[in-house]
Design an enzyme around this catalytic site. Structure first.
Site, mmCIF file in Angstrom:
data_model
loop_
_atom_site.group_PDB
_atom_site.id
_atom_site.type_symbol
_atom_site.label_atom_id
_atom_site.label_comp_id
_atom_site.label_asym_id
_atom_site.label_seq_id
_atom_site.Cartn_x
_atom_site.Cartn_y
_atom_site.Cartn_z
ATOM 1 N N GLN A 256 0.831 -1.193 0.000
ATOM 2 C CA GLN A 256 0.000 0.000 0.000
ATOM 3 C C GLN A 256 0.872 1.252 0.000
ATOM 4 O OE1 GLN A 256 -2.876 -1.025 -0.474
ATOM 5 N NE2 GLN A 256 -3.638 1.015 -0.851
ATOM 6 N N HIS A 259 2.413 3.044 -3.186
ATOM 7 C CA HIS A 259 1.567 3.767 -4.148
ATOM 8 C C HIS A 259 1.881 5.250 -4.176
ATOM 9 C CE1 HIS A 259 -1.342 1.126 -5.995
ATOM 10 N NE2 HIS A 259 -1.557 0.505 -4.857
ATOM 11 N N GLU A 324 -10.112 1.611 3.041
ATOM 12 C CA GLU A 324 -10.347 1.185 1.661
ATOM 13 C C GLU A 324 -10.157 -0.336 1.552
ATOM 14 O OE1 GLU A 324 -7.329 2.657 -0.904
ATOM 15 O OE2 GLU A 324 -8.441 2.228 -2.739
ATOM 16 N N HIS A 325 -9.004 -0.818 2.046
ATOM 17 C CA HIS A 325 -8.730 -2.258 2.086
ATOM 18 C C HIS A 325 -8.623 -2.686 3.538
ATOM 19 C CE1 HIS A 325 -6.617 -0.617 -1.528
ATOM 20 N NE2 HIS A 325 -7.235 -1.617 -2.127
ATOM 21 N N ASP A 358 -6.157 -6.291 -6.230
ATOM 22 C CA ASP A 358 -5.757 -5.260 -7.194
ATOM 23 C C ASP A 358 -5.710 -5.812 -8.608
ATOM 24 O OD1 ASP A 358 -5.439 -3.329 -5.301
ATOM 25 O OD2 ASP A 358 -3.284 -3.633 -5.041
ATOM 26 N N HIS A 417 -53.182 19.206 -7.423
ATOM 27 C CA HIS A 417 -52.905 17.783 -7.240
ATOM 28 C C HIS A 417 -54.195 17.036 -6.886
ATOM 29 C CE1 HIS A 417 -48.724 19.035 -7.209
ATOM 30 N NE2 HIS A 417 -48.306 17.800 -7.033
#
Lengths: 426, 426
Positions: A256, A259, A324-325, A358, A417
């Site tokens: 991770q 990145h 996220e993960h 991934d 209406h």
């Protein structure tokens, strides 16, 4: 790596304070982006070419990439990469097909039909970032769910470059089934998709990650077209007990961290001993990583080891982080599934290493970041459909409903209406 | 009412030009809203009270509405209104329950488990506009889908007023099952929900309509929290052939027009004779409407009669308009269902008058407007859940996947990703 200890409340408070510090005010970018969008609305292709010259230093004759160029690029890509992309595609397709939803019709009430249609978006734009790193896997992840949803036309935009678009990106686009590719990036690429130009057709929704200009442009065109979530830096959270393997944990945290210097890697454990071993492993593994500098900075600034007393606390804190993960490297991981409230993609056990998601397993890798897993979902087939409600009433059924409708309409001061229903019985 | 004639292309071009004219640049509002949000982040409750004094001319002691106040308000509401709201609730619940989605697990591949969890949002904020018109029906429409999704806490905010919040709004909140109500409106109400204050808890998602300040604030906090679509003026599109009833059509067009001077009412027909009769009916029915001025202005400025040659053209044009509400008043309306590509809520036949959906049938009346039905859906249970992916791999399954993962990771220059998998086999 920074260690956080204390009771759950103290740890959550510390994490909250850290989150506040990362909030940025980008008013200047917003103003620039606003001007770029206006310029594209007014001058179309001409504006796109001018911005490509200004921002990408590329003079474009043609915005679109020809089928020939794509085919040639595909042929230049190593066969084992093509095969790996094809294998990934197969898994992505088989997973996402399970997400397909179906129309329903409810006929329980006499003379009444109520239903919901699931309809694909007609045209979708996919943004693919340029720059040094080319991510063909992301092309598959963004395009294939749209194909499965039944989207008729998928348009990809990506920044131009003097060396041309990377072969592997064009190959991935071909494998995924992109219909058209235009070389235009940044806010101008988003504007082109949102408003259309002479060459680029207006789309219904824009997906795909990008830099701050792309993200800001997406936010500004939101409402004119649909957009996916705004992606932030990547994150991994790992829950581990004393019998977890520190080598695997360190490797997954680093995958991770490599990145982006802003990537967050967080370990929560009830074993200080494991934590110490993981730290040692990180140092050892970092030494030989090509992206050592990036990963090291990410680990130093955003890496966290959180020590807790109980497994229950692990989940309380991790649900607040909403990573996220999420890797669950606990004994009997499946037994904890019901404890997870917020996480984009969950990896259970020591062999479900995050990179498997991934690149290969078929679950999507476009995931909610920065705690937005509390309300956002992974990219999926559901992002490329919309629903329509259907209602049918017989005269008798409307007669039964008349009083309730007219009472509520008049209570809200909407006489027309009420009369719309009553005129059917005059 | 303005008539549009010509071939499909000419009509679509004319409609596109009209749409462009209605785009507004609200940079000034954006700046004001940005300041309000910052002020609420910094000063919390104090800022909320200061803005209530400034914008609503109300000095508040307490932001929250007590259970006692709510119960008393409920008791003051006419019993037939309570009964009508309860009847509407029953239908809304039975319709929306059909939208509930389920987890799935895929075990087709050896040693691999891939799945999707459907998880409710924890806390949701519902904005309820103040002003002259109180819409209890909208409270039900916004709150009940969240309840069915399993949201644990639903917080309502609505502008304060010297006369207090309307009884019927508080009664609807009680019927729908709102957990907490705060009297704070405008951009400051949205900011309170998005960031939290001493009194108002931060939510995960904000839904509900509002004025330009509310809509702009929602757009600005988008990403920090989830939001529903940005609502624009209401619309109805009616498709009718020569045997349709002009009285019903005029009444339904007017029921839309009375909402707002910006409301759009569009009839597409292949019968100029019907169109002429509808116009006459509109004039006749307008004469006695309490909201005549509003409806008349809407019809004059945004009412359209479009004459086409074929039923096919009707759908081509209407799909491009993508109306919020679509009435199909054609012979055998159900046979045309597959022609509809874009519409929020579809009403089939002459007795499915649009107000039946506003108040009673149970389909949602929070719908995509201004052509956004091309990519947005009606508010539904799906708006209050998010998905999590689940992946489990055995060592053997990972061994089979290893080559594809490492090839792609290295092609993308992400060595740590490749090593994370490989280290499991050293």
């Amino acid at each position: 790596m920074k260690w956080l200890t204390g009771n759950t409340k103290e740890i959550l408070t510390a994490l909250n304070e850290e989150a506040k510090l990362t909030q940025v005010d980008n008013q200047k970018v917003e103003e620039q982006v606003r001007q770029i969008i206006q310029e594209v609305i007014q001058n179309g292709d001409q504006a796109l070419k001018a911005y490509s010259k200004k921002f990408d230093q590329v003079t474009l004759q043609d915005l679109s990439i020809s089928k020939e160029t794509i085919d040639l690029a595909y042929q230049r890509v190593e066969i084992e990469v093509i095969k790996a992309l094809e294998a990934a595609k197969e898994n992505i397709v088989s997973y996402h097909q399970k997400q397909k939803q179906h129309d329903f019709m409810d006929t329980e009430q006499k003379g009444v039909l109520r239903g919901q249609l699931v309809l694909p978006l007609a045209r979708v734009g996919v943004y693919v970032p340029g720059g040094t790193a080319a991510y063909p896997s992301s092309v598959l992840m963004n395009v294939l769910p749209a194909k499965i949803a039944g989207v008729k036309e998928i348009i990809m935009v990506t920044p131009p470059s003097d060396e041309g678009i990377p072969d592997v990106i064009l190959a991935a686009a071909k494998i995924a089934g992109v219909d058209k590719i235009f070389q235009v990036g940044g806010a101008q690429g988003i504007a082109a998709l949102a408003y259309g130009t002479e060459t680029v057709s207006k789309v219904d929704k824009i997906v795909g990650p990008g830099n701050i200009y792309v993200a800001t442009a997406k936010k500004q065109v939101f409402g004119t077209v649909g957009i996916d979530m705004i992606a932030g830096p990547s994150e991994i959270g790992i829950l581990a007990d004393e019998i977890a393997n520190p080598v695997y944990i360190a490797a997954d945290l680093l995958s991770q961290a490599e990145h982006d210097t802003l990537a967050r890697a967080i370990l929560i454990t009830n074993s200080p001993n494991l934590a110490t071993q993981v730290e040692k492993e990180i140092v050892r593994q970092l030494a030989t990583l090509p992206r050592k500098q990036i990963a090291e900075q990410a680990i130093q600034n955003h890496g966290r080891i959180i020590i807790v007393a109980t497994i229950e606390e692990m989940f309380t804190i991790m649900n607040e982080i909403a990573p996220e993960h999420l890797e669950v490297q606990l004994t009997d991981p499946i037994s904890y599934l019901h404890e997870i409230k917020n996480a984009g993609s969950i990896f259970l056990g020591e062999y479900a290493s995050e990179p498997v998601g991934d690149y290969f397993s078929g679950t999507n890798h476009v995931l909610p970041t920065s705690g937005t897993a509390k309300f956002y979902s992974p990219l999926g087939v559901y992002d490329f459909v919309k629903y329509s409600q259907v209602t049918y009433y017989t005269k008798e059924a409307l007669a039964d409903a008349k009083d309730a409708i007219t009472i509520l309409a008049r209570k809200e001061g909407l006489e027309a209406h009420a009369r719309a229903v009553e005129c059917r019985f005059n």
